[in-house]
Design an enzyme around this catalytic site. Structure first.
Site, PDB file in Angstrom:
ATOM      1  N   GLY A 252       0.754  -1.249   0.000  1.00  0.00           N
ATOM      2  CA  GLY A 252       0.000   0.000   0.000  1.00  0.00           C
ATOM      3  C   GLY A 252       0.778   1.288   0.000  1.00  0.00           C
ATOM      4  O   GLY A 252       0.193   2.364  -0.198  1.00  0.00           O
ATOM      5  N   GLU A 289       3.761  -6.875   1.690  1.00  0.00           N
ATOM      6  CA  GLU A 289       3.320  -7.167   0.319  1.00  0.00           C
ATOM      7  C   GLU A 289       3.333  -5.911  -0.549  1.00  0.00           C
ATOM      8  O   GLU A 289       2.304  -5.508  -1.090  1.00  0.00           O
ATOM      9  CB  GLU A 289       1.892  -7.721   0.348  1.00  0.00           C
ATOM     10  CG  GLU A 289       1.696  -8.949   1.220  1.00  0.00           C
ATOM     11  CD  GLU A 289       0.218  -9.267   1.483  1.00  0.00           C
ATOM     12  OE1 GLU A 289      -0.666  -8.442   1.160  1.00  0.00           O
ATOM     13  OE2 GLU A 289      -0.051 -10.350   2.019  1.00  0.00           O
ATOM     14  N   CYS A 360     -12.122   5.433 -28.564  1.00  0.00           N
ATOM     15  CA  CYS A 360     -13.407   6.116 -28.718  1.00  0.00           C
ATOM     16  C   CYS A 360     -14.164   6.157 -27.391  1.00  0.00           C
ATOM     17  O   CYS A 360     -15.187   5.490 -27.218  1.00  0.00           O
ATOM     18  CB  CYS A 360     -14.235   5.414 -29.782  1.00  0.00           C
ATOM     19  SG  CYS A 360     -13.320   5.274 -31.315  1.00  0.00           S
TER      20      CYS A 360
HETATM   21  C1  LIG Z   1      -2.817  -5.010  -4.314  1.00  0.00           C
HETATM   22  C2  LIG Z   1      -2.396  -5.645  -3.059  1.00  0.00           C
HETATM   23  C3  LIG Z   1      -1.142  -5.381  -2.529  1.00  0.00           C
HETATM   24  C4  LIG Z   1      -0.188  -4.381  -3.142  1.00  0.00           C
HETATM   25  O1  LIG Z   1      -0.643  -3.069  -3.002  1.00  0.00           O
HETATM   26  P1  LIG Z   1       0.285  -1.841  -3.417  1.00  0.00           P
HETATM   27  O2  LIG Z   1      -0.536  -0.659  -3.123  1.00  0.00           O
HETATM   28  O3  LIG Z   1       0.569  -1.982  -4.871  1.00  0.00           O
HETATM   29  O4  LIG Z   1       1.515  -1.910  -2.592  1.00  0.00           O
HETATM   30  C5  LIG Z   1      -0.765  -6.060  -1.387  1.00  0.00           C
HETATM   31  N1  LIG Z   1      -1.593  -6.952  -0.789  1.00  0.00           N
HETATM   32  C6  LIG Z   1      -2.825  -7.216  -1.275  1.00  0.00           C
HETATM   33  C7  LIG Z   1      -3.673  -8.197  -0.587  1.00  0.00           C
HETATM   34  C8  LIG Z   1      -3.268  -6.579  -2.419  1.00  0.00           C
HETATM   35  O5  LIG Z   1      -4.490  -6.836  -2.885  1.00  0.00           O
END
Ligand SMILES: *Cc1c(COP(=O)(O)O)cnc(C)c1O
Length: 430
Positions: A252, A289, A360
């Protein structure tokens, strides 16, 4: 921005002006356009690795695993680069699982997120031996349990429950995921009951807890708040006799698209780890993540100006990249900087343009109200397009997908060919 304005560009690490031209690392972008045409995605290997290094510094000395969320950009060459640099992967589909494996990922370093995993996807992930399923509902627990028990060896499926900490990530509503009304995760109030149920199911082995509160987060407060709420839940779960080996804080972290100043990954993690230590969980295994923050600022999309269309109220600059290549402006009204690849020719007037694609749809724009000194034929770079662009691209208007280049120092490599047009109907039966 003109070449005289700055040698380096904010929000575009390893991009700089040299002799009136735009370069990425030690490659002149104009030469890539001449060799490969447009639209063309170009990524900096140094930018990706330096973004990863910031996380690695922030987590140094800890039992930590960085699982790159490959939906941000799933090109095999980028996955391979990150796998070789020590990353695991966060996947959200069986397709992403196969991609990660094709790139050489260690299955034990893969976590599987997503609200709608099918039994077939669960079977394949169990067979591959992934590290953990991030389960998002009570119903999914029951299905995964049944799938695991029906597998040949009957080994339990490793699970973590994605909890919804009900924290406002202060981002665009389409990418906020940690509020009560989002479809993601198990509601805060149901978490304990879900863990008790998971622990009682013989096909599951409870391994951890996870959350992911949203994307393009530009301040540290939501992370600290989410960490506190997850740790409160963890304490309540462990008080009921269920030990959790890891805590996964999701992704995130935002990037600089247009002057945003998100915390640096290392500084953010120093703060978060201090809080984790203070609460006595500093030696727990940590997973994260990140997606966007590893690749977003590392990519550019090069596009050619086709036509200038002056108007009474608006001037349009029509380019050959479109919403099928770069869906973020149409989807989130997002801002990407747009800069020329070369200094403007003498006497080129600077005007305010809406930069639009050929598709378009009135939603097919790449930038609004941009001051540009361009002529038809000039090349432009759309910055910060390494994340959620190519991976979200489509063939709308029967437009083949763009080619991709990975730059490292003075070398560049075509990592994905431009899609041949006849491939667009390869699977059809006329
Ligand atoms: C999309 C997602 C991420 C990555 O989010 P970023 O904003 O790109 O860092 C991590 N964990 C889960 C569960 C996600 O769906």
């Amino acid at each position: 921005m003109t070449p005289a304005a700055a040698a380096a560009l904010p929000g575009a690490p390893f991009v700089h002006w040299r002799d009136g031209r735009l370069w990425l690392e030690d490659i002149c972008l104009q030469t890539l356009v001449e060799q490969h045409g447009t639209p063309l995605f170009v990524y900096s290997q140094a930018a990706i690795l330096s973004a990863l290094a910031a996380y690695q510094r922030g987590l140094a000395g800890r039992d930590a695993l960085i699982c790159y969320a490959l939906k941000a950009n799933s090109s095999l060459a980028i996955l391979k680069l990150l796998a070789q640099a020590g990353c695991g992967f966060d996947i959200v589909s069986a397709g992403e699982l196969e991609r990660a494996l094709a790139a050489g990922a260690d299955p034990a370093r893969i976590v599987f997120s997503g609200v709608g995993k099918t039994p077939a996807e669960m079977r394949r992930a169990l067979q591959a031996g992934i590290g953990c399923f991030n389960v998002e509902s009570e119903a999914e627990l029951e299905t995964l349990n049944a799938v695991a028990l029906a597998q040949g060896d009957g080994a339990p499926a490793p699970v973590s429950l994605r909890v919804n900490p009900n924290v406002d990530a202060q981002t665009h509503p389409y990418i906020a995921t940690g509020l009560r009304d989002n479809k993601f995760g198990i509601a805060h109030d149901n978490t304990l009951a879900a863990y008790l149920r998971a622990a009682a199911l013989p096909g599951l082995r409870v391994l951890g807890i996870d959350c992911h509160i949203g994307s393009q987060i530009t301040s540290e407060a939501p992370y600290l708040q989410a960490m506190d709420r997850v740790l409160d839940l963890l304490a309540a779960i462990e008080a009921r006799g269920i030990a959790l080996a890891h805590i996964d804080f999701g992704g995130g972290l935002g990037i600089d698209y247009h002057g945003e100043a998100p915390p640096a990954a290392d500084a953010l993690w120093h703060k978060l780890l201090a809080r984790l230590d203070a609460r006595g969980y500093g030696s727990r295994k940590i997973l994260i993540e990140p997606g966007r923050s590893l690749v977003g600022n590392a990519g550019l999309c090069l596009t050619q100006t086709l036509y200038l269309k002056p108007g009474a109220h608006k001037n349009f600059c029509v380019v050959d990249a479109a919403m099928n290549d770069l869906p973020r402006p149409a989807l989130y009204q997002s801002h990407h900087q747009i800069v020329p690849l070369s200094a403007p020719a003498p006497q080129t007037p600077a005007r305010v343009y809406d930069v639009v694609g050929p598709v378009c749809e009135s939603g097919d724009w790449l930038g609004k109200d941009r001051l540009l000194a361009v002529r038809a034929g000039d090349m432009l770079a759309v910055l910060s397009t390494g994340a959620y662009c190519m991976s979200m691209s489509s063939n709308y208007n029967s437009r083949p997908r763009a080619a991709e280049i990975l730059v490292s120092g003075a070398s560049s490599r075509l990592i994905r060919q431009r899609e041949p047009v006849h491939d667009l109907w390869r699977l059809e039966n006329p």
